[in-house]
Design a protein around this motif. Structure first.
Motif, mmCIF file in Angstrom:
data_model
loop_
_atom_site.group_PDB
_atom_site.id
_atom_site.type_symbol
_atom_site.label_atom_id
_atom_site.label_comp_id
_atom_site.label_asym_id
_atom_site.label_seq_id
_atom_site.Cartn_x
_atom_site.Cartn_y
_atom_site.Cartn_z
ATOM 1 N N TYR A 1 0.841 -1.210 0.000
ATOM 2 C CA TYR A 1 0.000 0.000 0.000
ATOM 3 C C TYR A 1 0.872 1.254 0.000
ATOM 4 N N GLU A 2 1.948 1.241 0.816
ATOM 5 C CA GLU A 2 2.838 2.395 0.894
ATOM 6 C C GLU A 2 3.607 2.578 -0.409
ATOM 7 N N ILE A 3 3.916 1.460 -1.070
ATOM 8 C CA ILE A 3 4.599 1.557 -2.364
ATOM 9 C C ILE A 3 3.737 2.329 -3.358
ATOM 10 N N MET A 4 2.456 1.973 -3.435
ATOM 11 C CA MET A 4 1.538 2.631 -4.357
ATOM 12 C C MET A 4 1.349 4.102 -3.992
ATOM 13 N N ASN A 5 1.231 4.387 -2.714
ATOM 14 C CA ASN A 5 1.013 5.768 -2.259
ATOM 15 C C ASN A 5 2.214 6.649 -2.578
ATOM 16 N N ASN A 6 3.409 6.151 -2.327
ATOM 17 C CA ASN A 6 4.615 6.923 -2.593
ATOM 18 C C ASN A 6 4.889 7.063 -4.090
ATOM 19 N N MET A 7 4.549 6.028 -4.847
ATOM 20 C CA MET A 7 4.697 6.119 -6.295
ATOM 21 C C MET A 7 3.772 7.191 -6.865
ATOM 22 N N ALA A 8 2.540 7.251 -6.338
ATOM 23 C CA ALA A 8 1.596 8.276 -6.782
ATOM 24 C C ALA A 8 2.115 9.671 -6.449
ATOM 25 N N ALA A 9 2.629 9.847 -5.229
ATOM 26 C CA ALA A 9 3.169 11.148 -4.823
ATOM 27 C C ALA A 9 4.330 11.553 -5.721
ATOM 28 N N ALA A 10 5.169 10.572 -6.068
ATOM 29 C CA ALA A 10 6.330 10.856 -6.900
ATOM 30 C C ALA A 10 5.916 11.363 -8.280
ATOM 31 N N LEU A 11 4.981 10.691 -8.912
ATOM 32 C CA LEU A 11 4.582 11.055 -10.267
ATOM 33 C C LEU A 11 3.690 12.293 -10.300
ATOM 34 N N VAL A 12 2.764 12.397 -9.341
ATOM 35 C CA VAL A 12 1.842 13.529 -9.323
ATOM 36 C C VAL A 12 2.578 14.828 -9.001
ATOM 37 N N SER A 13 3.626 14.778 -8.208
ATOM 38 C CA SER A 13 4.403 15.988 -7.902
ATOM 39 C C SER A 13 4.988 16.595 -9.174
ATOM 40 N N THR A 14 5.550 15.769 -10.023
ATOM 41 C CA THR A 14 6.085 16.258 -11.295
ATOM 42 C C THR A 14 4.977 16.846 -12.156
ATOM 43 N N LEU A 15 3.823 16.187 -12.149
ATOM 44 C CA LEU A 15 2.675 16.689 -12.909
ATOM 45 C C LEU A 15 2.242 18.057 -12.406
#
Length: 274
Positions: A180-194
């Motif tokens: 769950y934390e992997i998915m959450n952090n991956m989302a934060a990583a990509l959405v921040s750039t967006l």
């Protein structure tokens, strides 16, 4: 002041339609939950606010808000300026320089009022030009402060997006054993750039360009008034004052001369309002 509401409304409709198309593409590709990532939002927006509050004074930031608003709703009225300076020239020709004291007292525009004061003080044209050119330089520097604020935002937003991406990747690596934390952090990583790219390219840069255009319009207005006041100081005719200010406009915006040379001395084009 004449504002083209029809043109503004059409432009607004096009912008809204394009925003809806872009928003629909986001929603269809990314779930709303992932798109509204609180970690990314905190990093980007907190970072932007820290950057601009550290870099600029509160006066500059307040002026930026005011100027941004004005660039969207305020129209530069060259027509009124040409008419006003022309009638000022006719009045000086008819009654002399001292006759403009009453107009100085009621003039609301600070640049035109200052120019009229210089004219009324019987200063030489070259002295008036030097003072007004320095005034224009100072006003341009103040007007461009808002441009520099948005320029900074356009620079820091992508960088903060990259920082958010790095934070997300660090969190991902630190929680490899928790899916769950992997998915959450991956989302934060990509959405921040967006977020960083969207803020820079869809907000900061367009407003920068709009403010730069608005500044240019103001500088043209100041240059027109300066030209007219200098011609009056040189005792030129009211017709020449009108024509030389008028020719500084784009060809399609130029005005037809409303009076005749024969009755120039007895014709007052623009009434100064109290």
């Amino acid at each position: 002041m004449k504002i083209n509401f029809e043109g503004k409304n059409k432009k607004l409709i096009v912008i809204v339609v394009m925003l809806l198309i872009i928003g629909q593409s986001f929603v269809s590709s990314i779930s709303l939950k992932l798109l509204l990532n609180t970690t990314a939002i905190q990093i980007i927006f907190a970072g932007i606010f820290i950057s601009i509050f550290v870099s600029f004074s509160m006066t500059t930031l307040t002026d930026t808000l005011r100027m941004t608003k004005e660039s969207f709703i305020k129209e530069i009225n060259y027509t009124e300026d040409i008419y006003k300076v022309h009638s000022l020239a006719a009045k000086v020709k008819r009654d002399g320089l001292l006759s403009i004291q009453s107009e100085i007292n009621i003039e609301e525009d600070t640049f035109l009022r200052d120019a009229m004061i210089l004219l009324n003080d019987y200063k030489k044209p070259e002295v008036i030009r030097d003072i007004l050119e320095k005034d224009i330089e100072a006003r341009e520097a103040n007007l461009l402060k808002a441009y520099h604020v948005f320029k900074m935002i356009s620079h820091v937003a992508p960088s903060l997006g990259l920082i958010g991406t790095l934070v997300g990747l660090i969190g991902l690596l630190a929680n490899m054993h928790q899916p769950y934390e992997i998915m959450n952090n991956m989302a934060a990583a990509l959405v921040s750039t967006l977020y960083g790219s969207l803020i820079a390219n869809f907000i900061a840069v367009p407003i920068m360009v709009r403010i730069k255009e608005y500044v240019g319009k103001n500088i043209l207005r100041y240059a027109m008034i300066t030209e007219g006041i200098l011609l009056i100081a040189e005792n030129d005719s009211a017709r020449n004052v009108f024509d030389k200010m008028n020719v500084m406009l784009k060809e399609e915006d130029r005005l037809a001369y409303p009076g005749k040379r024969a009755d120039e001395r007895n014709y007052q084009l623009h009434e100064f309002k109290i």
